[in-house]
Scaffold this active site. Structure first.
Site, PDB file in Angstrom:
ATOM      1  N   ARG A  30      51.660 160.951  58.291  1.00 17.40           N
ATOM      2  CA  ARG A  30      50.381 161.364  57.743  1.00 17.40           C
ATOM      3  C   ARG A  30      49.840 160.361  56.724  1.00 17.40           C
ATOM      4  O   ARG A  30      48.717 159.895  56.822  1.00 17.40           O
ATOM      5  CB  ARG A  30      50.579 162.718  57.068  1.00 17.40           C
ATOM      6  CG  ARG A  30      49.390 163.598  56.948  1.00 17.40           C
ATOM      7  CD  ARG A  30      49.883 164.924  56.366  1.00 17.40           C
ATOM      8  NE  ARG A  30      51.297 165.079  56.645  1.00 17.40           N
ATOM      9  CZ  ARG A  30      51.772 165.731  57.690  1.00 17.40           C
ATOM     10  NH1 ARG A  30      50.963 166.344  58.495  1.00 17.40           N
ATOM     11  NH2 ARG A  30      53.077 165.813  57.898  1.00 17.40           N
ATOM     12  N   THR A  31      50.660 160.035  55.734  1.00 14.74           N
ATOM     13  CA  THR A  31      50.183 159.193  54.647  1.00 14.74           C
ATOM     14  C   THR A  31      49.831 157.795  55.158  1.00 14.74           C
ATOM     15  O   THR A  31      48.798 157.235  54.794  1.00 14.74           O
ATOM     16  CB  THR A  31      51.253 159.093  53.538  1.00 14.74           C
ATOM     17  OG1 THR A  31      51.573 160.418  53.118  1.00 14.74           O
ATOM     18  CG2 THR A  31      50.745 158.302  52.357  1.00 14.74           C
TER      19      THR A  31
ATOM     20  N   LYS B  62      67.111 142.433  56.929  1.00 11.80           N
ATOM     21  CA  LYS B  62      68.037 141.303  56.798  1.00 11.80           C
ATOM     22  C   LYS B  62      68.449 141.091  55.347  1.00 11.80           C
ATOM     23  O   LYS B  62      69.084 140.099  55.025  1.00 11.80           O
ATOM     24  CB  LYS B  62      67.378 140.019  57.310  1.00 11.80           C
ATOM     25  CG  LYS B  62      66.993 140.057  58.780  1.00 11.80           C
ATOM     26  CD  LYS B  62      66.338 138.749  59.181  1.00 11.80           C
ATOM     27  CE  LYS B  62      65.746 138.837  60.575  1.00 11.80           C
ATOM     28  NZ  LYS B  62      64.838 137.710  60.827  1.00 11.80           N
TER      29      LYS B  62
ATOM     30  N   ARG C 248      55.225 152.566  50.058  1.00 10.35           N
ATOM     31  CA  ARG C 248      56.051 153.780  50.056  1.00 10.35           C
ATOM     32  C   ARG C 248      57.493 153.307  49.976  1.00 10.35           C
ATOM     33  O   ARG C 248      57.895 152.418  50.744  1.00 10.35           O
ATOM     34  CB  ARG C 248      55.784 154.557  51.352  1.00 10.35           C
ATOM     35  CG  ARG C 248      56.903 155.395  51.898  1.00 10.35           C
ATOM     36  CD  ARG C 248      56.982 156.827  51.438  1.00 10.35           C
ATOM     37  NE  ARG C 248      55.772 157.571  51.317  1.00 10.35           N
ATOM     38  CZ  ARG C 248      55.508 158.684  52.011  1.00 10.35           C
ATOM     39  NH1 ARG C 248      56.328 159.097  52.951  1.00 10.35           N
ATOM     40  NH2 ARG C 248      54.408 159.361  51.771  1.00 10.35           N
TER      41      ARG C 248
ATOM     42  N   HIS D 171      53.471 160.721  43.909  1.00  5.32           N
ATOM     43  CA  HIS D 171      52.732 160.473  45.146  1.00  5.32           C
ATOM     44  C   HIS D 171      51.277 160.754  44.773  1.00  5.32           C
ATOM     45  O   HIS D 171      50.726 161.803  45.111  1.00  5.32           O
ATOM     46  CB  HIS D 171      53.251 161.410  46.235  1.00  5.32           C
ATOM     47  CG  HIS D 171      52.715 161.124  47.611  1.00  5.32           C
ATOM     48  ND1 HIS D 171      51.721 160.199  47.858  1.00  5.32           N
ATOM     49  CD2 HIS D 171      53.051 161.656  48.821  1.00  5.32           C
ATOM     50  CE1 HIS D 171      51.467 160.184  49.160  1.00  5.32           C
ATOM     51  NE2 HIS D 171      52.256 161.062  49.766  1.00  5.32           N
TER      52      HIS D 171
END
Lengths: 318, 178
Positions: free
Chosen positions: A60-61, A88, A110, A138
Site C-alpha cells: 500500500r505505502t 550483498k 522504509r 510512519h
C-alpha cells in the site's frame, strides 16, 4: 509574513509544529481533486527524480507514494532491498550516496530500524521522507488518518480517538499520537498489557484497559494490525483469544453510545483484530483512508520539493 | 516612499466590467458554447461578475469554472510552494469557446500555466484571454483579447485589485515603487 515550511526532511510528526501539520493537511485538500481528473497529472515536480528505497515489505505505502510521485510528474525508481546490492552487504549510507551520485532529488525510505530515516537525512543532500522506520514513526500514515478524521468530523480538535491493538510495535500508533495530540485531539490507547509500551501515558494518552472502555469513550477507533510476525515472542496466548477479548465486532459496537468511525491502516487480519462485517460496514473509512493517502503524500512531496524555507511570501506576483 | 494612486473607482470598475461583458459576447459571436474560467484568486470573482452581466443581457446561463494554476507554475524552485493551493473545478471544455478571466496581466506566465492546465482538461475549440488590467511587462508572447484598462508600470510597481466579495469594495490602485 512567513509561511510555515517543512524543512528538508519528513522524519516524523513529533518534530513538527501544529501549524506545519495543518499546512500539510490543508495542502492535501486540492490534491484530492487531481486524482479525480481524467488526466491525473500535474507538472509540479517535473524533472525531479525520486527513489523509493524499501528495505521492508510494503504494498500500500509503496504504491501510494509511487502514484503520488507520478501524478506530480516526478521520475521515480523503486529499489527493494532484496535483489539489490543491499543483499550483498552494502550499508544504508553507501547505497544512498551511490544513488545520490546519479543525481536524485528525494528519497522515500522504509526501513526496519527505528531512526533510519533521520540517520539518512543527516547524511545526504536529498530530501528524505520516512515511509516507516522500525517502531518509530510512519508520518504519512498518521497524516492520512488525520485527514480522514477531519473529512468526517470537520475538525481534529476535541475528538476522542482510541488506538486499539498492538501499540508496542506500532509506528502508526506513535505518529497518530504525536499528530493528534498536537492538533488538540484526545488520544486513548487500548490493547493487552503485553502490547502497550511502558510509560505510554507520558505521551499524553489515556489508557483504556478493555475494548469496551474504548468503545464507550471514543468518537473514532483506529484499529491496528496485529503484527502476526511478532507472535512467536509470546506476547499473546492465541489469536482466538485476542479476537474474543479485543476484536472489534458489530455486537460490541452496538453497545456504543454513538456511531463510531472505524479506521484501520491495513493490511487487515479479518477475524482477528477486526471482523469482516465491521471492516465492510457503514462506519468503516478504511478505503477512504487509502484514497487520502495519495493526496497526503502528494502534499508532502510538493511541500518538500519547494525546498526553500525562505518562502517569498508574495501571493500575487505575475 | 511608495505612493498609491487610484486607477479605477467603483463606478469606473462597473462600467469597465459591463463593456468587457459585451466585448466577450461580441468576440465569441454569441453565448453558444461559451465557458468562463476564472483564475484563482480574484479572477474567479471577476468571471462570476461577467457571467451575471452576460446572463442578464443575453438571457443565458453560462457555465463558469475556476482554475488554480499553482501546480503548473514554472517557479516552484524560486518562490517555494504556495501555502495553500486553491480549488480547481472546470465544466466540460471540449469544443467550447473558453474565456480565461484574470485580474492583472503582467509577465504572462500565469496565463501560460492556465493554457497548459486547460489543455489537460479537454480540447476547447478556442481560448480567449480577458483581463481587467493589462500592466505591460510581458516575458512571454501572450496577449489579451479583452482588456478593461491598460496601464504602463515598472517592475517595482504593484497593481492592487479589490473586489467587494473579498475586500469589501471594487477598486484598482497602483502602488508605485519609487
Amino acid at each position: 509574513m512567513s509561511a510555515p515550511s517543512l524543512g528538508k526532511d519528513l522524519v516524523g510528526l513529533e518534530p513538527l509544529s501544529a501549524e506545519q501539520i495543518q499546512l500539510i493537511l490543508d495542502t492535501a485538500e486540492p490534491f484530492k481533486e487531481v486524482s479525480e481528473r481524467a488526466i491525473k497529472k500535474v507538472p509540479a515536480l517535473r524533472g525531479k527524480t525520486i527513489v523509493n528505497l524499501f528495505f521492508e515489505a510494503s504494498t500500500r505505502t509503496r504504491i501510494s507514494f509511487e502514484f503520488a510521485e507520478k501524478r506530480l510528474s516526478a521520475d521515480t525508481v523503486n529499489v527493494a532491498a532484496v535483489g539489490s546490492s543491499v543483499s550483498k552487504g552494502e550499508t544504508l549510507v553507501d547505497t544512498a550516496k551511490n544513488l545520490e551520485a546519479m543525481r536524485i532529488d528525494m528519497v522515500v525510505i522504509r526501513h526496519g530500524s527505528s531512526g533510519a530515516a533521520q540517520f539518512l537525512g543527516q547524511r545526504i543532500r536529498s530530501n528524505v521522507i520516512n515511509a516507516g522506520d522500525g517502531k518509530h514513526e510512519h508520518p504519512t500514515q498518521g497524516l492520512l488518518d488525520m485527514l480522514t478524521l477531519r473529512d468526517r468530523f470537520g475538525r481534529i480538535k476535541g475528538l476522542k480517538v482510541a488506538i486499539c491493538g498492538d501499540i508496542l510495535h506500532s509506528r502508526v500508533a506513535r505518529s497518530n499520537i504525536w499528530g493528534l495530540t498536537k492538533l488538540g485531539a484526545e488520544v486513548g490507547v487500548c490493547g493487552p498489557a503485553s502490547l502497550l509500551p511502558r510509560h505510554v501515558e507520558e505521551l499524553g494518552v489515556t489508557i483504556l484497559p478493555r475494548i469496551e472502555d474504548a468503545i464507550q469513550w471514543a468518537d473514532a477507533l483506529n484499529v491496528l494490525r496485529l503484527q502476526l510476525e511478532r507472535m512467536q515472542a509470546g506476547f499473546l496466548p492465541s489469536l482466538r483469544e485476542y479476537n474474543r477479548v479485543f476484536g472489534i465486532t458489530n455486537e460490541r459496537l452496538a453497545r456504543a453510545p454513538k456511531d463510531l468511525l472505524i479506521l484501520h491502516p491495513g493490511p487487515m487480519n479479518r477475524g482477528v483484530e477486526i471482523d469482516s462485517d465491521v471492516a465492510d460496514g457503514p462506519h468503516s473509512v478504511i478505503l477512504p483512508q487509502v484514497t487520502n493517502g495519495v493526496a497526503v503524500r502528494m502534499a508532502v512531496l510538493y511541500l518538500l520539493a519547494g525546498g526553500s524555507p525562505h518562502w517569498a511570501g508574495r501571493g500575487d506576483e505575475r | 516612499m511608495p505612493s498609491r494612486t487610484p486607477l479605477l473607482d467603483e463606478r469606473a470598475f462597473s462600467r469597465t466590467l459591463a463593456r468587457m461583458a459585451s466585448e466577450i459576447v461580441e468576440r465569441s459571436g454569441g453565448t453558444e458554447e461559451l465557458v468562463l474560467v476564472g483564475i484563482q484568486r480574484r479572477g474567479v470573482e471577476l468571471a462570476d461578475r461577467l457571467k451575471r452581466l452576460i446572463d442578464t443581457s443575453e438571457d443565458s446561463n453560462l457555465p463558469c469554472g475556476k482554475l488554480d494554476i499553482t501546480l503548473y507554475r514554472d517557479d516552484l524552485q524560486t518562490i517555494g510552494p504556495r501555502p495553500v493551493v486553491g480549488e480547481t473545478s472546470l465544466p466540460d471544455l471540449d469544443g467550447k469557446t473558453v474565456v480565461i478571466v484574470d485580474d492583472v496581466l503582467y509577465t504572462g506566465r500565469t496565463v501560460r500555466a492556465a493554457l497548459d492546465e486547460c489543455a489537460d482538461f479537454g480540447r476547447p475549440r478556442r481560448i480567449l484571454l480577458c483581463v481587467l488590467i493589462d500592466r505591460g511587462g510581458r516575458e512571454l508572447p501572450i496577449q489579451a483579447d479583452v482588456v478593461g484598462t491598460s496601464v504602463s508600470t515598472g517592475p517595482g510597481d504593484r497593481v492592487d485589485v479589490f473586489v467587494s466579495e473579498l475586500d469589501g469594495r471594487d477598486a484598482v490602485e497602483i502602488v508605485r515603487g519609487k
